[in-house]
Design a protein around this motif. Structure first.
Motif, PDB file in Angstrom:
ATOM      1  N   LYS A   1       0.794  -1.184   0.229  1.00 52.22           N
ATOM      2  CA  LYS A   1       0.109  -0.054   0.097  1.00 52.22           C
ATOM      3  C   LYS A   1       0.748   1.327  -0.117  1.00 52.22           C
ATOM      4  CE  LYS A   1      -3.959  -2.271   1.909  1.00 52.22           C
ATOM      5  NZ  LYS A   1      -5.133  -2.520   3.010  1.00 52.22           N
ATOM      6  N   THR A   2       2.159   0.972  -0.059  1.00 49.42           N
ATOM      7  CA  THR A   2       3.051   2.440  -0.172  1.00 49.42           C
ATOM      8  C   THR A   2       3.896   2.317  -1.390  1.00 49.42           C
ATOM      9  OG1 THR A   2       4.693   0.995   1.177  1.00 49.42           O
ATOM     10  CG2 THR A   2       3.189   2.481   2.299  1.00 49.42           C
ATOM     11  N   GLY A   3       3.588   1.379  -2.224  1.00 43.65           N
ATOM     12  CA  GLY A   3       4.569   1.274  -3.721  1.00 43.65           C
ATOM     13  C   GLY A   3       5.657   0.660  -3.130  1.00 43.65           C
ATOM     14  N   GLY A   4       5.857  -0.071  -2.296  1.00 44.20           N
ATOM     15  CA  GLY A   4       7.072  -0.829  -2.239  1.00 44.20           C
ATOM     16  C   GLY A   4       8.046  -0.492  -1.260  1.00 44.20           C
ATOM     17  N   ARG A   5       7.559   0.181  -0.069  1.00 44.16           N
ATOM     18  CA  ARG A   5       8.393   0.515   0.912  1.00 44.16           C
ATOM     19  C   ARG A   5       8.302  -0.587   2.014  1.00 44.16           C
ATOM     20  NH1 ARG A   5       6.779   6.619   3.160  1.00 44.16           N
ATOM     21  NH2 ARG A   5       7.190   7.770   1.074  1.00 44.16           N
ATOM     22  N   VAL A   6       9.650  -0.886   2.334  1.00 39.57           N
ATOM     23  CA  VAL A   6       9.948  -2.053   3.265  1.00 39.57           C
ATOM     24  C   VAL A   6       9.997  -1.436   4.541  1.00 39.57           C
ATOM     25  CG1 VAL A   6      11.301  -4.129   3.974  1.00 39.57           C
ATOM     26  CG2 VAL A   6      11.013  -3.408   1.441  1.00 39.57           C
ATOM     27  N   MET A   7       9.214  -1.743   5.706  1.00 42.46           N
ATOM     28  CA  MET A   7       9.497  -1.396   6.806  1.00 42.46           C
ATOM     29  C   MET A   7       9.845  -2.851   7.851  1.00 42.46           C
ATOM     30  SD  MET A   7       9.128   1.289   8.785  1.00 42.46           S
ATOM     31  CE  MET A   7       8.062   2.150   7.363  1.00 42.46           C
ATOM     32  N   PRO A   8      11.019  -2.583   8.299  1.00 45.50           N
ATOM     33  CA  PRO A   8      11.588  -3.993   9.184  1.00 45.50           C
ATOM     34  C   PRO A   8      10.467  -4.295  10.283  1.00 45.50           C
ATOM     35  CG  PRO A   8      12.545  -1.779   9.900  1.00 45.50           C
ATOM     36  CD  PRO A   8      11.954  -1.265   8.823  1.00 45.50           C
ATOM     37  N   ILE A   9      10.738  -5.642  10.415  1.00 43.74           N
ATOM     38  CA  ILE A   9      10.061  -6.394  11.609  1.00 43.74           C
ATOM     39  C   ILE A   9      11.110  -6.336  12.747  1.00 43.74           C
ATOM     40  CG2 ILE A   9       9.008  -8.513  12.630  1.00 43.74           C
ATOM     41  CD1 ILE A   9       7.999  -8.808   9.651  1.00 43.74           C
ATOM     42  N   ILE A  10      10.624  -6.134  13.954  1.00 45.54           N
ATOM     43  CA  ILE A  10      11.550  -6.000  15.039  1.00 45.54           C
ATOM     44  C   ILE A  10      11.110  -7.057  16.220  1.00 45.54           C
ATOM     45  CG2 ILE A  10      12.898  -4.992  16.779  1.00 45.54           C
ATOM     46  CD1 ILE A  10      14.041  -4.115  14.380  1.00 45.54           C
ATOM     47  N   ARG A  11      11.569  -8.073  16.662  1.00 45.46           N
ATOM     48  CA  ARG A  11      11.327  -8.677  17.811  1.00 45.46           C
ATOM     49  C   ARG A  11      11.550  -8.192  19.185  1.00 45.46           C
ATOM     50  NH1 ARG A  11      13.871 -14.712  20.093  1.00 45.46           N
ATOM     51  NH2 ARG A  11      12.447 -14.978  21.375  1.00 45.46           N
ATOM     52  N   ILE A  12      10.679  -7.874  19.934  1.00 50.94           N
ATOM     53  CA  ILE A  12      10.774  -7.506  21.198  1.00 50.94           C
ATOM     54  C   ILE A  12      10.842  -8.603  22.341  1.00 50.94           C
ATOM     55  CG2 ILE A  12      10.086  -5.733  23.047  1.00 50.94           C
ATOM     56  CD1 ILE A  12       8.991  -4.142  20.764  1.00 50.94           C
ATOM     57  N   ILE A  13      11.562  -8.653  23.015  1.00 52.91           N
ATOM     58  CA  ILE A  13      11.512  -9.566  24.398  1.00 52.91           C
ATOM     59  C   ILE A  13      11.196  -8.617  25.484  1.00 52.91           C
ATOM     60  CG2 ILE A  13      12.448 -11.318  25.752  1.00 52.91           C
ATOM     61  CD1 ILE A  13      14.086 -12.173  23.253  1.00 52.91           C
ATOM     62  N   LEU A  14      10.305  -8.823  26.149  1.00 54.70           N
ATOM     63  CA  LEU A  14       9.660  -7.795  27.403  1.00 54.70           C
ATOM     64  C   LEU A  14      10.437  -8.392  28.616  1.00 54.70           C
ATOM     65  CD1 LEU A  14       5.966  -7.083  26.632  1.00 54.70           C
ATOM     66  CD2 LEU A  14       8.070  -5.447  26.495  1.00 54.70           C
ATOM     67  N   PRO A  15      10.710  -7.552  29.418  1.00 56.66           N
ATOM     68  CA  PRO A  15      11.433  -8.167  30.551  1.00 56.66           C
ATOM     69  C   PRO A  15      10.509  -8.774  31.569  1.00 56.66           C
ATOM     70  CG  PRO A  15      10.853  -5.848  30.927  1.00 56.66           C
ATOM     71  CD  PRO A  15      10.681  -6.198  29.340  1.00 56.66           C
ATOM     72  N   ARG A  16      11.053  -9.980  32.172  1.00 55.05           N
ATOM     73  CA  ARG A  16      10.306 -10.623  32.946  1.00 55.05           C
ATOM     74  C   ARG A  16      10.435 -10.408  34.526  1.00 55.05           C
ATOM     75  NH1 ARG A  16       5.933 -11.422  30.329  1.00 55.05           N
ATOM     76  NH2 ARG A  16       6.410 -12.396  28.158  1.00 55.05           N
ATOM     77  N   THR A  17      11.545  -9.937  34.896  1.00 60.71           N
ATOM     78  CA  THR A  17      11.801  -9.424  36.139  1.00 60.71           C
ATOM     79  C   THR A  17      11.940  -7.727  36.190  1.00 60.71           C
ATOM     80  OG1 THR A  17      14.153  -9.772  36.212  1.00 60.71           O
ATOM     81  CG2 THR A  17      12.717 -11.641  36.755  1.00 60.71           C
ATOM     82  N   ALA A  18      11.987  -7.477  37.462  1.00 56.84           N
ATOM     83  CA  ALA A  18      12.164  -5.836  37.432  1.00 56.84           C
ATOM     84  C   ALA A  18      13.482  -5.491  36.985  1.00 56.84           C
ATOM     85  CB  ALA A  18      11.733  -5.411  39.002  1.00 56.84           C
ATOM     86  N   SER A  19      14.607  -6.412  37.386  1.00 59.31           N
ATOM     87  CA  SER A  19      15.975  -5.940  37.235  1.00 59.31           C
ATOM     88  C   SER A  19      16.440  -6.515  35.613  1.00 59.31           C
ATOM     89  CB  SER A  19      16.798  -6.812  38.093  1.00 59.31           C
ATOM     90  OG  SER A  19      16.467  -8.244  37.890  1.00 59.31           O
ATOM     91  N   ALA A  20      15.365  -7.141  34.608  1.00 63.55           N
ATOM     92  CA  ALA A  20      15.667  -7.350  33.500  1.00 63.55           C
ATOM     93  C   ALA A  20      15.428  -6.157  32.488  1.00 63.55           C
ATOM     94  CB  ALA A  20      14.983  -8.752  33.186  1.00 63.55           C
ATOM     95  N   ASN A  21      15.847  -6.381  31.378  1.00 58.61           N
ATOM     96  CA  ASN A  21      15.621  -5.138  30.272  1.00 58.61           C
ATOM     97  C   ASN A  21      15.100  -5.762  29.169  1.00 58.61           C
ATOM     98  OD1 ASN A  21      16.368  -2.633  31.616  1.00 58.61           O
ATOM     99  ND2 ASN A  21      18.282  -3.445  31.550  1.00 58.61           N
ATOM    100  N   ALA A  22      14.285  -4.944  28.337  1.00 53.00           N
ATOM    101  CA  ALA A  22      13.753  -5.627  27.160  1.00 53.00           C
ATOM    102  C   ALA A  22      14.831  -5.505  26.115  1.00 53.00           C
ATOM    103  CB  ALA A  22      12.558  -4.288  26.658  1.00 53.00           C
ATOM    104  N   GLN A  23      14.530  -6.152  24.985  1.00 51.60           N
ATOM    105  CA  GLN A  23      15.534  -6.430  23.989  1.00 51.60           C
ATOM    106  C   GLN A  23      14.789  -6.433  22.716  1.00 51.60           C
ATOM    107  OE1 GLN A  23      17.927 -10.144  24.300  1.00 51.60           O
ATOM    108  NE2 GLN A  23      16.696 -10.441  26.284  1.00 51.60           N
ATOM    109  N   PHE A  24      15.535  -5.519  21.764  1.00 54.23           N
ATOM    110  CA  PHE A  24      15.073  -5.470  20.516  1.00 54.23           C
ATOM    111  C   PHE A  24      15.871  -6.264  19.561  1.00 54.23           C
ATOM    112  CE2 PHE A  24      12.386  -2.306  22.168  1.00 54.23           C
ATOM    113  CZ  PHE A  24      12.736  -1.833  23.185  1.00 54.23           C
ATOM    114  N   ILE A  25      15.220  -6.935  18.548  1.00 52.49           N
ATOM    115  CA  ILE A  25      16.175  -7.996  17.710  1.00 52.49           C
ATOM    116  C   ILE A  25      15.878  -7.842  16.388  1.00 52.49           C
ATOM    117  CG2 ILE A  25      16.799 -10.286  17.438  1.00 52.49           C
ATOM    118  CD1 ILE A  25      16.326 -10.689  20.418  1.00 52.49           C
TER     119      ILE A  25
END
Length: 316
Positions: free
Chosen positions: A284-308
């Motif tokens: 619908k944009t005539g061929g623009r590629v928008m990347p897909i990013i995997r997000i891993i949300l933190p499971r503990t208060a001391s952990a951090n999210a990851q963007f892959i």
């Protein structure tokens, strides 16, 4: 004169010999490797394999998201510039469908004038999305949005899910279960995180919204900062609907090229939905590629999210 002419001939001949040697060396060297261009595809077949340039773009997006997640500035340089203008990750969870495009506001949002987003950062963590949804899209922060895209104003913020579906338009107004103490915080005298939590302790529906509109001027940055502080002080992490909720001003339908979309994302189990939206955006944009990013949300208060970013996640 003869000596000068002879000298000139010697110099010219020497120059020709050097050029011949350079040409021979160039012929012996392998030709540079060319990047393969992205293949053109029909609308009903999907997107061709990503090139090295788009792979680099996706990796760069993941890096930028990580950097903004780790940024915990109180504001973006001025009291009138809330932190969401330059840092953190503003994302909207969606459900993929062939009946609509995920980036179009819902019928409810078109009526109310507000669109719900979640805000994720190192000082505003959460463990899951609304209704357990698994994919969606990410907006650039205003100060990093590409030229030619719209600036979508953030209207208000809640330290956790604001139960905005039933609120007065645009989603920042009073909730019917607490019409007096759930309005915009500043209108009921709530300006700090401590006051917000005290208001909620008297009634769990007393969820007032912090006003972060541009019209707040020098009070805007602190208003959002108090949202983050209330999220932290309230220990909402790992609870039900534990994300900071933002209400953005509704934009028109069917303008994907004008929207400041940075990426599509998915949590575990949400890759098919993200791929559907990536393909839909491409078509619908005539061929623009928008990347897909995997997000891993933190499971503990001391952990951090990851963007892959992974090439294997992109539509082939």
């Amino acid at each position: 004169m003869k000596e000068i002419i002879a000298l000139i001939l010697v110099v010219v001949l020497a120059g020709c010999q050097v050029r011949e040697q350079q040409q021979q060396q160039q012929q012996q060297q392998p030709a540079p490797t060319e990047q393969m261009p992205m293949q053109t595809v029909q609308a009903d077949t999907g997107i061709a394999s990503t090139t090295s340039s788009s792979a680099q773009s996706g990796a760069t997006v993941a890096t930028n998201l990580t950097n903004r997640y780790n940024d915990v500035r109180r504001d973006c340089g001025k009291p009138s510039m809330p932190a969401f203008l330059c840092r953190g990750v503003m994302l909207r969870s969606t459900v993929a469908s062939n009946d609509y495009s995920s980036w179009n506001p819902s019928p409810h949002s078109m009526k109310s004038g507000g669109v719900s987003f979640s805000y994720l950062s190192k000082d505003a963590k959460f463990t899951g999305l609304v209704f357990g949804q698994k994919n969606g899209f990410i907006f650039y922060p205003v100060l990093a949005k590409p030229a030619g895209t719209r600036q979508i104003e953030v209207l208000c913020s809640y330290p956790l899910d604001g139960a905005t579906q039933l609120r007065l338009a645009p989603g920042c107004g009073a909730h019917p279960y607490s019409p007096d103490r759930s309005r915009r915080c500043q209108t009921i005298g709530v300006t700090t995180a401590e006051q917000w939590l005290a208001n909620r302790r008297t009634n769990s529906w007393n969820l007032c919204s912090f006003d972060v509109r541009d019209s707040m001027n020098h009070l805007g940055a602190d208003s959002f900062y108090q949202t983050i502080r209330a999220h932290q002080l309230g220990n909402f992490f790992a609870g039900n609907y534990d994300y900071i909720e933002l209400i953005l001003k509704t934009w028109p339908q069917n303008i994907p090229k004008e929207l400041p979309i940075e990426a599509f994302f998915y949590l575990d189990g949400g890759l098919p939905g993200a791929q559907h939206d990536q393909r839909d955006f491409f078509n619908k944009t005539g061929g623009r590629v928008m990347p897909i990013i995997r997000i891993i949300l933190p499971r503990t208060a001391s952990a951090n999210a990851q963007f892959i970013y992974s090439a294997a996640d992109q539509v082939k």
